[in-house]
Design a protein around this motif. Sequence first.
Motif, PDB file in Angstrom:
ATOM      1  N   GLY A 237      15.815 -17.930 116.846  1.00 10.11           N
ATOM      2  CA  GLY A 237      16.356 -17.527 115.871  1.00 10.11           C
ATOM      3  C   GLY A 237      16.899 -16.062 116.028  1.00 10.11           C
ATOM      4  O   GLY A 237      16.069 -15.441 116.719  1.00 10.11           O
ATOM      5  N   GLN A 238      17.833 -15.581 115.304  1.00  7.83           N
ATOM      6  CA  GLN A 238      18.375 -14.562 115.556  1.00  7.83           C
ATOM      7  C   GLN A 238      17.563 -13.211 115.218  1.00  7.83           C
ATOM      8  O   GLN A 238      17.308 -12.300 115.771  1.00  7.83           O
ATOM      9  CB  GLN A 238      19.789 -14.425 114.444  1.00  7.83           C
ATOM     10  CG  GLN A 238      20.389 -12.738 114.505  1.00  7.83           C
ATOM     11  CD  GLN A 238      21.213 -12.434 115.618  1.00  7.83           C
ATOM     12  OE1 GLN A 238      21.885 -13.304 116.141  1.00  7.83           O
ATOM     13  NE2 GLN A 238      20.827 -11.343 116.355  1.00  7.83           N
ATOM     14  N   ALA A 239      17.030 -13.439 114.011  1.00  4.89           N
ATOM     15  CA  ALA A 239      15.816 -12.551 113.489  1.00  4.89           C
ATOM     16  C   ALA A 239      14.368 -12.242 114.666  1.00  4.89           C
ATOM     17  O   ALA A 239      14.032 -11.218 114.961  1.00  4.89           O
ATOM     18  CB  ALA A 239      15.074 -12.923 112.397  1.00  4.89           C
ATOM     19  N   VAL A 240      14.182 -13.397 115.290  1.00  5.27           N
ATOM     20  CA  VAL A 240      13.228 -13.456 116.301  1.00  5.27           C
ATOM     21  C   VAL A 240      13.678 -12.681 117.567  1.00  5.27           C
ATOM     22  O   VAL A 240      12.945 -11.984 117.955  1.00  5.27           O
ATOM     23  CB  VAL A 240      12.727 -14.886 116.834  1.00  5.27           C
ATOM     24  CG1 VAL A 240      11.795 -14.926 117.984  1.00  5.27           C
ATOM     25  CG2 VAL A 240      12.031 -15.638 115.485  1.00  5.27           C
ATOM     26  N   LEU A 241      14.844 -12.935 117.986  1.00  2.05           N
ATOM     27  CA  LEU A 241      15.360 -12.451 119.225  1.00  2.05           C
ATOM     28  C   LEU A 241      15.547 -10.675 118.963  1.00  2.05           C
ATOM     29  O   LEU A 241      15.337  -9.883 119.739  1.00  2.05           O
ATOM     30  CB  LEU A 241      16.765 -12.739 119.681  1.00  2.05           C
ATOM     31  CG  LEU A 241      17.038 -12.732 121.241  1.00  2.05           C
ATOM     32  CD1 LEU A 241      16.026 -13.065 121.939  1.00  2.05           C
ATOM     33  CD2 LEU A 241      18.306 -13.649 121.441  1.00  2.05           C
ATOM     34  N   ASP A 242      15.859 -10.279 117.596  1.00  2.00           N
ATOM     35  CA  ASP A 242      16.154  -8.926 117.146  1.00  2.00           C
ATOM     36  C   ASP A 242      14.925  -8.383 117.172  1.00  2.00           C
ATOM     37  O   ASP A 242      14.624  -7.098 117.479  1.00  2.00           O
ATOM     38  CB  ASP A 242      16.941  -9.146 115.855  1.00  2.00           C
ATOM     39  CG  ASP A 242      18.261  -9.358 115.716  1.00  2.00           C
ATOM     40  OD1 ASP A 242      19.055  -9.163 116.621  1.00  2.00           O
ATOM     41  OD2 ASP A 242      18.881  -9.556 114.618  1.00  2.00           O
TER      42      ASP A 242
END
Length: 180
Positions: A121-126
């Motif tokens: 997920g984008q939020a996890v990688l961010d």
Amino acid sequence: MIAVFVAGLGIAPPSASPLLLLKERDGERVLPIGIGPLEAHAIAMPLQGERPPRPMTHDVFTEVIAGLGGHLRRVEITELTDNTFHACLVVDQAGNEHSFDIRPSDAVALAVRTETPIYVGQAVLDQAGIIPTELTEATGEPESAEPQVEIDESKLSPFKEFIDTLDIDDLGPGTGKDPG
């Protein structure tokens, strides 16, 4: 969701705990995930082309999914809450998608056995993705131009130090290569 691949496995100092490294297919960020030694072994074996004399749990699970007419479509690392990563398996059976909660290490162990795509997920990688220092210094670019979610850097520093010492191309057979 962002496509990633297994960039390698290593040991995170000072705890000597195994560390799974997932790298963006179309970027430079690496996602370090602390895992157990048995899970690290379960991921490493298929990456190195090894087959145990008797099937491991992940091998059996793969056979059960196929035997029931299912197909593992993708693995998703969906969330990071209280320093714990969460994942799910997305299985197709007779045209219906089913999602199952699973530990990320087990999800990746299944994905490497079946050559199934892995997504984060984008939020996890961010929140937890890291650009190794040597890459940041070489490009002269900041680690990210996007606003970051506030995280406790002290908890990630051992992972950053470990990643900064890695040469992803030298992690051994079957690792560090983008399969597709």
